[in-house]
Design an enzyme around this catalytic site. Structure first.
Site, PDB file in Angstrom:
ATOM      1  N   HIS A  94       0.884  -1.165   0.000  1.00 60.14           N
ATOM      2  CA  HIS A  94       0.000   0.000   0.000  1.00 60.14           C
ATOM      3  C   HIS A  94       0.923   1.216   0.000  1.00 60.14           C
ATOM      4  CE1 HIS A  94      -2.260  -3.030   2.422  1.00 60.14           C
ATOM      5  NE2 HIS A  94      -3.325  -2.540   1.826  1.00 60.14           N
ATOM      6  N   ASP A 142       2.397   1.784   3.372  1.00 56.83           N
ATOM      7  CA  ASP A 142       3.327   0.795   3.951  1.00 56.83           C
ATOM      8  C   ASP A 142       4.755   1.309   3.780  1.00 56.83           C
ATOM      9  OD1 ASP A 142       1.164  -0.887   4.317  1.00 56.83           O
ATOM     10  OD2 ASP A 142       1.578  -2.093   2.525  1.00 56.83           O
ATOM     11  N   MET A 154       2.593  -5.846  -7.667  1.00 52.10           N
ATOM     12  CA  MET A 154       1.265  -5.301  -7.345  1.00 52.10           C
ATOM     13  C   MET A 154       1.398  -4.134  -6.368  1.00 52.10           C
ATOM     14  SD  MET A 154      -1.063  -5.337  -4.619  1.00 52.10           S
ATOM     15  CE  MET A 154      -1.681  -6.727  -3.681  1.00 52.10           C
ATOM     16  N   GLU A 191     -10.936  -6.890  -4.804  1.00 55.68           N
ATOM     17  CA  GLU A 191     -10.915  -7.878  -3.720  1.00 55.68           C
ATOM     18  C   GLU A 191     -12.163  -7.748  -2.853  1.00 55.68           C
ATOM     19  OE1 GLU A 191      -7.313  -7.741  -1.438  1.00 55.68           O
ATOM     20  OE2 GLU A 191      -8.168  -8.896   0.217  1.00 55.68           O
ATOM     21  N   LYS A 231     -14.724  -8.791   0.370  1.00 51.54           N
ATOM     22  CA  LYS A 231     -14.726  -9.248   1.769  1.00 51.54           C
ATOM     23  C   LYS A 231     -16.116  -8.955   2.313  1.00 51.54           C
ATOM     24  CE  LYS A 231     -12.018  -8.748   6.026  1.00 51.54           C
ATOM     25  NZ  LYS A 231     -10.876  -8.076   6.669  1.00 51.54           N
ATOM     26  N   GLU A 280      -9.540 -13.705  -1.964  1.00 50.12           N
ATOM     27  CA  GLU A 280      -8.732 -14.084  -0.789  1.00 50.12           C
ATOM     28  C   GLU A 280      -9.375 -15.270  -0.080  1.00 50.12           C
ATOM     29  OE1 GLU A 280      -7.013 -11.144   1.825  1.00 50.12           O
ATOM     30  OE2 GLU A 280      -7.612 -12.298   3.599  1.00 50.12           O
ATOM     31  N   HIS A 313     -11.473 -14.535   3.048  1.00 50.16           N
ATOM     32  CA  HIS A 313     -12.651 -13.685   2.842  1.00 50.16           C
ATOM     33  C   HIS A 313     -13.840 -14.492   2.331  1.00 50.16           C
ATOM     34  CE1 HIS A 313     -10.007  -9.812   2.453  1.00 50.16           C
ATOM     35  NE2 HIS A 313      -9.817 -10.469   3.574  1.00 50.16           N
ATOM     36  N   ASP A 331      -4.988 -13.655  -3.173  1.00 53.90           N
ATOM     37  CA  ASP A 331      -4.501 -13.473  -1.797  1.00 53.90           C
ATOM     38  C   ASP A 331      -4.618 -14.809  -1.070  1.00 53.90           C
ATOM     39  OD1 ASP A 331      -3.973 -10.843  -2.266  1.00 53.90           O
ATOM     40  OD2 ASP A 331      -5.325 -10.044  -0.736  1.00 53.90           O
ATOM     41  N   ASP A 342     -11.608 -12.132  10.338  1.00 59.59           N
ATOM     42  CA  ASP A 342     -10.581 -12.393   9.322  1.00 59.59           C
ATOM     43  C   ASP A 342      -9.266 -12.747  10.011  1.00 59.59           C
ATOM     44  OD1 ASP A 342      -9.347 -12.431   6.848  1.00 59.59           O
ATOM     45  OD2 ASP A 342      -8.990 -10.274   6.815  1.00 59.59           O
ATOM     46  N   ASP A 385      -6.351 -14.368   8.568  1.00 60.10           N
ATOM     47  CA  ASP A 385      -5.102 -14.224   7.796  1.00 60.10           C
ATOM     48  C   ASP A 385      -4.011 -15.183   8.280  1.00 60.10           C
ATOM     49  OD1 ASP A 385      -6.215 -12.168   6.223  1.00 60.10           O
ATOM     50  OD2 ASP A 385      -5.586 -10.626   7.640  1.00 60.10           O
ATOM     51  N   ASP A 436      -1.332 -13.026   1.639  1.00 57.22           N
ATOM     52  CA  ASP A 436      -1.883 -11.939   2.443  1.00 57.22           C
ATOM     53  C   ASP A 436      -2.250 -12.535   3.801  1.00 57.22           C
ATOM     54  OD1 ASP A 436      -2.853  -9.658   3.448  1.00 57.22           O
ATOM     55  OD2 ASP A 436      -4.639  -9.543   2.205  1.00 57.22           O
TER      56      ASP A 436
HETATM   57  C1  GCO Z   1      -7.762  -7.325   4.708  1.00 54.87           C
HETATM   58  C2  GCO Z   1      -7.405  -7.307   3.248  1.00 54.87           C
HETATM   59  C3  GCO Z   1      -6.219  -6.485   2.936  1.00 54.87           C
HETATM   60  C4  GCO Z   1      -6.034  -6.262   1.449  1.00 54.87           C
HETATM   61  C5  GCO Z   1      -4.961  -5.267   1.236  1.00 54.87           C
HETATM   62  C6  GCO Z   1      -4.554  -5.119  -0.188  1.00 54.87           C
HETATM   63  O1  GCO Z   1      -8.675  -8.031   5.015  1.00 54.87           O
HETATM   64  O2  GCO Z   1      -7.137  -6.632   5.513  1.00 54.87           O
HETATM   65  O3  GCO Z   1      -7.241  -8.621   2.834  1.00 54.87           O
HETATM   66  O4  GCO Z   1      -5.080  -7.105   3.471  1.00 54.87           O
HETATM   67  O5  GCO Z   1      -5.744  -7.426   0.777  1.00 54.87           O
HETATM   68  O6  GCO Z   1      -5.419  -4.042   1.726  1.00 54.87           O
HETATM   69  O7  GCO Z   1      -5.538  -4.619  -0.918  1.00 54.87           O
HETATM   70 MN    MN Z   2      -6.347  -9.409   1.109  1.00 50.17          MN
HETATM   71 MN    MN Z   3      -7.822 -10.891   5.007  1.00 50.20          MN
END
Ligand code: GCO
Ligand code: MN
Ligand code: MN
Length: 390
Positions: free
Chosen positions: A57, A60, A91, A184, A186, A220, A223, A248, A258, A260, A290
């Site tokens: 991002h 970041d 990306m 993406e 979610k 993802e 998600h 992702d 979420d 991850d 991700d």
């Molecule tokens: C989340 C998302 C993010 C995006 C990221 C890139 O749930 O936090 O998955 O990690 O993937 O902002 O677009």
């Molecule tokens: Mn993501």
């Molecule tokens: Mn996520």
């Protein structure tokens, strides 16, 4: 198995977000548990582990309030780290969720000036991504949602979202950036409900854009699983539509917040079929993780986590090869898919002659229903193979 040490290499196209290995273990109930790892160190360590690149991002890398000269200094240091290690930035994306200005959305904020700010921030971030060589631009609308539906007409929100994406497609074309956009989905978190909550919803939305060819999806794992959906199916639909522009990879323990988690640490069978699908589909994009390390880890644990994501992908890839070479499994599949050539010819595209023919066929449904399907055996062989006893 000894011939395969599952060593990641750049040709495998494994990437991580700066925000993933850089995650400091903060959650809604507690503060950071580990120190910041600088972007240049992330690049260097991931390259040593065999990754292909990093994604980011805007914020970041560059603090939201950085001056122009600070920005340029940070970017040139970062580019040097990339050059020294041969790492790529395939990306880039925009942080449209962290700052308080986005509390009611970015492209879908009720405030037109916030929508303008979101466009401005995204264009600047696209400039940065292009400078770093990115060709994929991800849109994750974490704040594009609502808690109070009385406050916003959801149709209006979709219209604003569409206008922003159409505008930014034109911006990419105008600047000659050659970006492909990847949307993406979610279902929720951080908003109570996020608009366009699944990959399927995104695919429907893309067809309504001015430049649908430029826009695909970035599904993802976690998600889709938050909605109780089968990730392998979601990715198959995206691939079949020619819309898998990015992915992702992570993991999740069913429908809840979420998580991850490290790729392949939970949903072993579903992710095996996912990797098999990706590897057999001709998908050439990055295999992006991700995910982030458990909050209980220190920096050493973060690198164990990163290595584990890549290792699990490569183990699944090897298992897919074994699955395809397993005589018993393949014989079962042959039996399951067997069809008489004259039946296959009648299926597919419509013709009046075919329709007439099909209407007169003698199809004995009791006989058809009685055909045994050896799915229990097939699934158990898959389990034996995945658990390493085969
Ligand atoms: C989340 C998302 C993010 C995006 C990221 C890139 O749930 O936090 O998955 O990690 O993937 O902002 O677009
Ligand atoms: Mn993501
Ligand atoms: Mn996520």
């Amino acid at each position: 198995m000894a011939s395969n040490n599952f060593q990641p290499k750049p040709e495998h196209k494994f990437t991580f977000g700066l925000w993933t290995v850089g995650n400091r273990g903060r959650d809604p109930f507690g503060d950071a548990t580990r120190a910041t790892i600088s972007p240049t160190r992330i690049v260097q360590r991931l390259s040593e582990l065999g990754a292909y690149g990093v994604n980011l991002h805007d914020n970041d890398l560059i603090p939201i309030d950085a001056s122009a000269s600070e920005r340029d200094r940070i970017v040139s240091e970062f580019k040097k780290a990339l050059d020294d290690s041969g790492m790529k930035v395939p990306m880039a994306t925009t942080n449209l969720f962290y700052d308080a200005v986005f509390k009611d959305g970015a492209f879908t904020s009720n405030d037109a000036r916030v929508r303008l700010y979101a466009l401005q921030k995204t264009m600047r971030s696209m400039d940065l991504g292009a400078e770093l060589g990115a060709k994929i631009y991800v849109f994750w609308g974490g704040r594009e949602g609502a808690e109070v539906d009385a406050a916003k007409d959801a149709r209006e929100a979709l219209k604003w979202n569409r206008e922003a994406l159409d505008f930014l497609c034109e911006y990419s074309i105008d600047q000659g950036y050659g970006y492909k956009f990847a949307l993406e989905a979610k279902p929720n978190e951080p908003r109570g409900d996020i608009y366009l909550p699944t990959t399927g919803a995104m695919l429907g939305f893309i067809a309504t854009l001015d430049h649908p060819d430029m826009v695909g999806v970035n599904p993802e794992v976690g998600h889709e699983q938050m909605s109780g959906l089968n990730f392998y199916h979601a990715v198959a639909q995206a691939l079949e539509a020619g819309k898998l522009f990015h992915i992702d990879l992570n993991d999740q323990k069913g429908p809840r917040f979420d998580q991850d988690l490290r790729f392949g640490s939970e949903s072993i069978k579903n992710l095996f079929f996912l990797v098999k699908l990706l590897e057999e589909s001709g998908y050439e994009g990055p295999r992006h993780f991700d995910a982030h390390s458990y909050r209980s880890e220190n920096e050493d644990g973060v690198w164990v986590f990163a290595a584990g994501c890549m290792r699990n992908y490569l183990i699944f890839k090897e298992k897919a090869r074994q699955f395809n070479e397993d005589a018993e499994i393949q014989a079962l599949l042959k039996e399951i898919h067997a069809a008489a050539p004259e039946d296959s010819e009648l299926l597919g595209r419509y013709s009046r002659a075919k329709a007439e023919k099909i209407k007169t066929l003698q199809l004995d449904r009791t006989h058809l229903a009685a055909k045994p399907l050896p799915y229990e055996r097939l699934d158990q062989l898959t389990i034996d193979l995945l658990l390493g006893v085969r």
